[in-house]
Design a protein around this motif. Structure first.
Motif, short mmCIF file in Angstrom:
data_model
loop_
_atom_site.label_atom_id
_atom_site.label_comp_id
_atom_site.label_asym_id
_atom_site.label_seq_id
_atom_site.Cartn_x
_atom_site.Cartn_y
_atom_site.Cartn_z
N LEU A 394 0.96 -1.21 0.11
CA LEU A 394 -0.18 0.11 -0.08
C LEU A 394 0.76 1.24 0.00
CD1 LEU A 394 -2.77 1.47 0.36
CD2 LEU A 394 -2.27 1.19 2.75
N LEU A 395 2.00 1.31 0.78
CA LEU A 395 3.04 2.44 0.75
C LEU A 395 3.56 2.63 -0.47
CD1 LEU A 395 4.33 1.89 4.45
CD2 LEU A 395 2.51 3.64 3.85
N GLN A 396 3.90 1.50 -1.01
CA GLN A 396 4.29 1.46 -2.57
C GLN A 396 3.55 2.15 -3.35
OE1 GLN A 396 5.59 -2.12 -4.38
NE2 GLN A 396 7.20 -1.07 -5.25
N ALA A 397 2.33 1.64 -3.29
CA ALA A 397 1.12 2.46 -4.21
C ALA A 397 1.23 4.07 -3.90
CB ALA A 397 -0.02 1.61 -4.01
N MET A 398 1.34 4.46 -2.91
CA MET A 398 1.15 5.90 -2.51
C MET A 398 2.53 6.72 -3.06
SD MET A 398 0.07 5.87 1.61
CE MET A 398 -1.32 5.10 2.01
N ARG A 399 3.67 6.05 -2.99
CA ARG A 399 4.95 6.61 -3.36
C ARG A 399 5.14 6.61 -4.72
NH1 ARG A 399 6.87 3.06 0.32
NH2 ARG A 399 8.00 2.19 -1.26
N GLU A 400 4.88 5.32 -5.32
CA GLU A 400 5.37 5.08 -6.74
C GLU A 400 4.14 4.88 -7.70
OE1 GLU A 400 7.91 1.80 -6.72
OE2 GLU A 400 9.07 2.68 -5.04
N GLY A 401 2.95 4.80 -7.27
CA GLY A 401 1.76 4.43 -8.12
C GLY A 401 1.65 2.81 -8.73
N LYS A 402 2.50 2.19 -8.04
CA LYS A 402 2.60 0.73 -8.28
C LYS A 402 1.92 -0.13 -7.28
CE LYS A 402 7.28 1.44 -10.93
NZ LYS A 402 8.53 1.21 -10.72
N PRO A 403 1.06 -1.19 -7.38
CA PRO A 403 0.84 -1.62 -9.10
C PRO A 403 -0.34 -0.70 -9.77
CG PRO A 403 -0.48 -2.92 -7.48
CD PRO A 403 0.66 -2.24 -6.69
N TYR A 404 -0.96 0.26 -8.72
CA TYR A 404 -1.63 1.26 -9.58
C TYR A 404 -1.72 2.42 -8.27
CZ TYR A 404 -4.98 -1.13 -6.26
OH TYR A 404 -5.86 -1.74 -5.14
N PRO A 405 -1.92 3.68 -8.75
CA PRO A 405 -1.78 4.62 -7.58
C PRO A 405 -2.76 4.72 -6.55
CG PRO A 405 -2.74 5.58 -9.81
CD PRO A 405 -2.51 4.18 -9.86
N VAL A 406 -2.30 5.05 -5.21
CA VAL A 406 -3.32 5.26 -4.40
C VAL A 406 -3.25 6.62 -3.87
CG1 VAL A 406 -3.86 4.93 -1.57
CG2 VAL A 406 -3.33 2.84 -3.19
N LYS A 407 -4.32 7.56 -3.81
CA LYS A 407 -4.36 9.01 -3.97
C LYS A 407 -4.75 9.51 -2.66
CE LYS A 407 -2.85 9.71 -8.13
NZ LYS A 407 -1.66 10.52 -8.37
N ALA A 408 -5.76 8.68 -1.83
CA ALA A 408 -6.10 9.21 -0.62
C ALA A 408 -6.05 8.28 0.35
CB ALA A 408 -7.71 9.45 -0.86
N PHE A 409 -5.91 8.69 1.52
CA PHE A 409 -5.83 7.85 2.94
C PHE A 409 -6.66 8.43 3.87
CE2 PHE A 409 -2.78 5.75 6.13
CZ PHE A 409 -3.07 4.64 6.12
N LEU A 410 -7.40 7.70 4.46
CA LEU A 410 -8.21 8.07 5.55
C LEU A 410 -8.03 7.37 6.85
CD1 LEU A 410 -9.91 8.93 3.03
CD2 LEU A 410 -12.06 8.33 4.12
N VAL A 411 -7.37 8.06 7.92
CA VAL A 411 -6.89 7.24 9.13
C VAL A 411 -7.91 7.63 10.31
CG1 VAL A 411 -5.03 7.27 10.56
CG2 VAL A 411 -4.38 7.63 8.03
N PHE A 412 -8.27 6.50 10.78
CA PHE A 412 -8.98 6.72 11.95
C PHE A 412 -8.36 5.91 13.16
CE2 PHE A 412 -11.66 7.25 8.44
CZ PHE A 412 -12.66 8.17 8.78
N GLY A 413 -7.77 6.93 14.28
CA GLY A 413 -7.52 6.09 15.26
C GLY A 413 -6.09 5.52 15.26
N ASN A 414 -5.07 6.18 14.48
CA ASN A 414 -3.76 5.55 14.21
C ASN A 414 -2.71 6.48 14.15
OD1 ASN A 414 -1.76 4.31 12.00
ND2 ASN A 414 -2.02 3.14 13.73
#
Length: 723
Positions: A394-414
């Motif tokens: 998941l972190l790689q998808a945030m940084r590099e867009g691989k295997p596909y991009p993750v653009k948003a992260f919603l964090v609850f109690g962490n």
């Protein structure tokens, strides 16, 4: 005269009137232990929280964290209103906004991201299992994204849950409420006197110890339990799998197993017997650093004592041989006949129904997009009780867009920067996001990176149901709202409102309707409103449930040889594997980093990274502490109570030295979860003493679970100059 008397009465009434007091039953959720409490409310304000003597798990006692609940609720640094970031990410510049403005912006940004990139480009994160954890995945599934995560799903508890469901068909827990005291207690990688996870509180453990059972402790550190133990197995961190295999070897070779139970109710005993033949205590001794005679003594004691229970903790889930380690350890109660018997390891009564995670809302195509699903079947695929995304992927998808991009992260109690491994890489990943939301009690280093920060409700400010021990749900408790403070909302309320505003096809029901449905599904003939009045329900218990229909496995038996693991392409019998970074596997690294680092010891005043801003707790534990042997300290010029550097290949931190003979000279034990709320924003000292600056989240991973190495890493130490 009457008018004047009336006026006089009205003038003096505010000073002489007695406050109206209401006492409500609830359950403390400042950790996930399940201690029943009485909340005293006067004129809409919480004035006192005390232990409930009628509560089944704590009988009126509270830990230090529970006793300061009022201070926590009304702490001046609580997040009180929604905030929008004004400057660059991480600038610490915030402006107060309304809840409508916050919801509108979140809905608009999520709509745009899922339209352009698909719902899988939105990820959700949460922390260790309190009231809201299942609601995070529920909202994600309603939204259409398979990408939700929690660090414990690969590194704490869920490796045990998923593995035991495959082995036993259910998740066993220690029988603390059945009335039969254990004759022997094995504590493996777990120190429940300092913590109380999942309904196995520090109090019911102490009650069991009051009956003077024989004690076996597996721990690199000399804890209070280790000092009380008949046998203390002081192993090298990361070699739990080798130790468990050697214990199995002794029990089987010396025929100490429960032959009638093994013959009638287990599958694969002959294969296991042949498999562990080579794993003798003499084989294990140089690997584990535990003398062979101690291994034999522990095996004989555990096998002969009836009943015997095992308390195990997350230390066994911190290396890339996680699943096979859990498998090997879990077979010890299995072959000694301590399964679902009074005072042993028991299956739960499931007093609340399975939480409606709404995973059925995901199409097969969406499930296949879960990050890690193609590799880690016990975490993200068919072998998972509740599939979750693989955090490094998941972190790689945030940084590099691989295997596909993750653009948003919603964090609850962490507090992601302190609780995910390899904090620098985590920071780089979060900084690449297009949009981030954080809901929490306080402004943390992680919340400082968000676009929108939401003020979350604390447990006295919300309604929830707790079924404990976790998964087993032998006791059902009501967590009920006593007060509302400022503009804080529960995570559950936030999810429902977002689902409605996003016009999602599910997940829009009121919170109480979901709680009512859980109680009904668990067979309890009551509503949540009725449960609140009672406070808790102890479900009538039945032992040896497998006699009515076998175990819930493909063979109908307790599977020592796992057919499900074999079908998924994993080893069906437990194996040993050296940690990837250790003195044995990486002598080249050990030349520069000669000591073995273990992390994660619990602190009784805190819960992971929480509560360090509460002065009553902090004054007893002002600074982070690392344990070091006197010989090692002298060799490196480190003095007791002075600051010392701890360094791995990932980074360097400092903690205060505790010089003690209770640790091997070759081992350093560092505390985790440290940051300093009193230090300036936006970092709040997160880079100074955070153990996850030292840990690793890079391959190799556990092939089934995706687990990375949090313990048994190589490190070096040195004194911090006085200036």
């Amino acid at each position: 005269m009457a008018v004047r008397m009336s006026t006089l009465t009205a003038e003096i009434e505010p000073e002489t009137r007695k406050p109206s007091t209401t006492v409500l039953k609830s359950v403390c959720r400042s950790c996930h232990g399940g201690c029943g409490v009485l909340m005293h409310v006067q004129d809409g304000r919480l004035v006192k929280v005390e232990g409930d003597r009628d509560a089944p798990l704590n009988h009126g006692r509270l830990c230090p964290i529970g006793t300061i609940t009022v201070d926590l609720v009304y702490h001046p640094d609580r997040l009180k209103y929604p905030l929008r970031r004004e400057g660059p990410r991480g600038s610490g510049q915030w402006r107060r906004i309304s809840w409508d403005e916050a919801f509108d912006e979140i809905v608009d940004r999520l709509d745009r991201i899922r339209t352009e990139f698909g719902p899988e480009a939105i990820a959700l994160g949460t922390g260790t299992g309190r009231h809201h954890i299942r609601w995070v995945s529920r909202f994600g599934h309603a939204l259409g994204t398979p990408n939700w995560c929690e660090p414990g799903f690969a590194q704490c508890f869920h490796p045990r849950v998923n593995t035991c469901i495959l082995t036993f068909g259910d998740f066993p827990v220690s029988d603390f409420t059945g009335g039969t005291p254990p004759a022997c207690m094995l504590f493996w990688g777990h120190n429940p006197l300092n913590s109380g996870p999942d309904g196995e509180t520090r109090f019911n453990v102490r009650e069991a110890l009051d009956h003077n059972p024989e004690i076996i402790v597996v721990d690199p550190r000399e804890t209070e339990l280790a000092r009380r133990a008949a046998v203390w197995l002081q192993l090298r961190p990361g070699t739990d799998d080798a130790l468990a295999l050697a214990l199995l070897n002794v029990i089987i070779d010396e025929k100490l197993y429960d032959a009638p139970f093994v013959t009638r109710w287990t599958y694969g005993f002959d294969a296991l017997t042949e498999h562990v033949r080579a794993y003798t205590p003499e084989w294990a001794e140089p690997i584990t650093w535990v003398p062979a005679d101690k291994i034999r003594a522990a095996a004989r004691l555990f096998a002969r004592a009836k009943p015997a229970m095992m308390e195990w903790g997350c230390a066994i889930e911190h290396t890339p041989n996680c699943i096979q380690t859990v498998r090997a350890i879990s077979l010890l109660p299995a072959i000694t006949g301590n399964i679902d018997v009074p005072g042993g390891w028991v299956f739960g009564m499931h007093g609340i129904g399975r939480f409606p995670s709404l995973i059925e809302n995901l199409t097969p195509e969406a499930n296949a997009k879960r990050l890690g699903a193609d590799r880690f079947k016990l975490l993200a695929g068919e072998g998972a009780d509740l599939p979750a995304a693989h955090i490094p992927t998941l972190l790689q998808a945030m940084r590099e867009g691989k295997p596909y991009p993750v653009k948003a992260f919603l964090v609850f109690g962490n507090n992601t920067l302190t609780t995910y491994a390899n904090s620098k890489l985590v920071y780089d990943s979060l900084m690449k996001l297009d949009f981030m939301v954080c809901a929490d009690l306080f402004m943390t280093p992680t919340a400082e990176l968000a676009d929108i920060v939401l003020p979350a409700a604390l447990w006295p400010e919300l309604d929830q149901v707790a079924g404990l021990p976790t998964v087993a749900a032998n006791v059902v408790l009501a967590n009920q709202r006593a007060v509302r403070t400022f503009e804080c909302k529960s995570d559950e309320e936030i999810f429902v409102e977002l689902a409605r505003r996003l016009k999602l096809p599910c997940g829009t029901e009121p919170v109480e309707a979901v709680l009512d449905a859980q109680l009904k599904a668990g067979g309890l003939d009551m509503t949540f409103a009725e449960l609140k009045r009672r406070g808790s329900v102890v479900v009538p218990f039945k032992y040896r449930k497998y006699e009515d229909g076998g175990f819930k496995t493909p063979t109908g038996k307790l599977e020592l040889y796992s057919t499900r693991l074999k079908d998924m392409g994993y080893a069906p019998l437990p194996t040993y594997e050296e940690p990837p970074e250790s003195p044995v596997s990486r002598p080249d690294v050990a030349a520069d980093f000669p000591l073995v680092l273990t992390t994660g010891a619990r602190i009784s005043n805190f819960f992971n990274s929480e509560h360090r801003q509460v002065e009553k707790l902090r004054k007893a534990h002002r600074d982070p502490i690392a344990e070091i042997h006197p010989d090692t300290a002298e060799h490196y010029g480190i003095k007791n109570r002075e600051w010392m550097w701890i360094e791995t290949r990932r980074g360097r931190i400092k903690q205060r030295a505790r010089v003690t003979t209770g640790i091997d000279p070759r081992v350093i034990a560092a505390q985790h979860g440290w940051w300093f709320p009193e230090e300036p924003a936006p970092d709040h000292g997160v880079w100074r003493a955070n153990a996850n600056m030292l840990t690793d989240n890079q391959p190799p991973y556990d092939p089934a679970m995706g687990t990375y190495q949090l313990r048994a890493l190589l490190c070096r130490v040195g004194p911090v100059p006085a200036d």
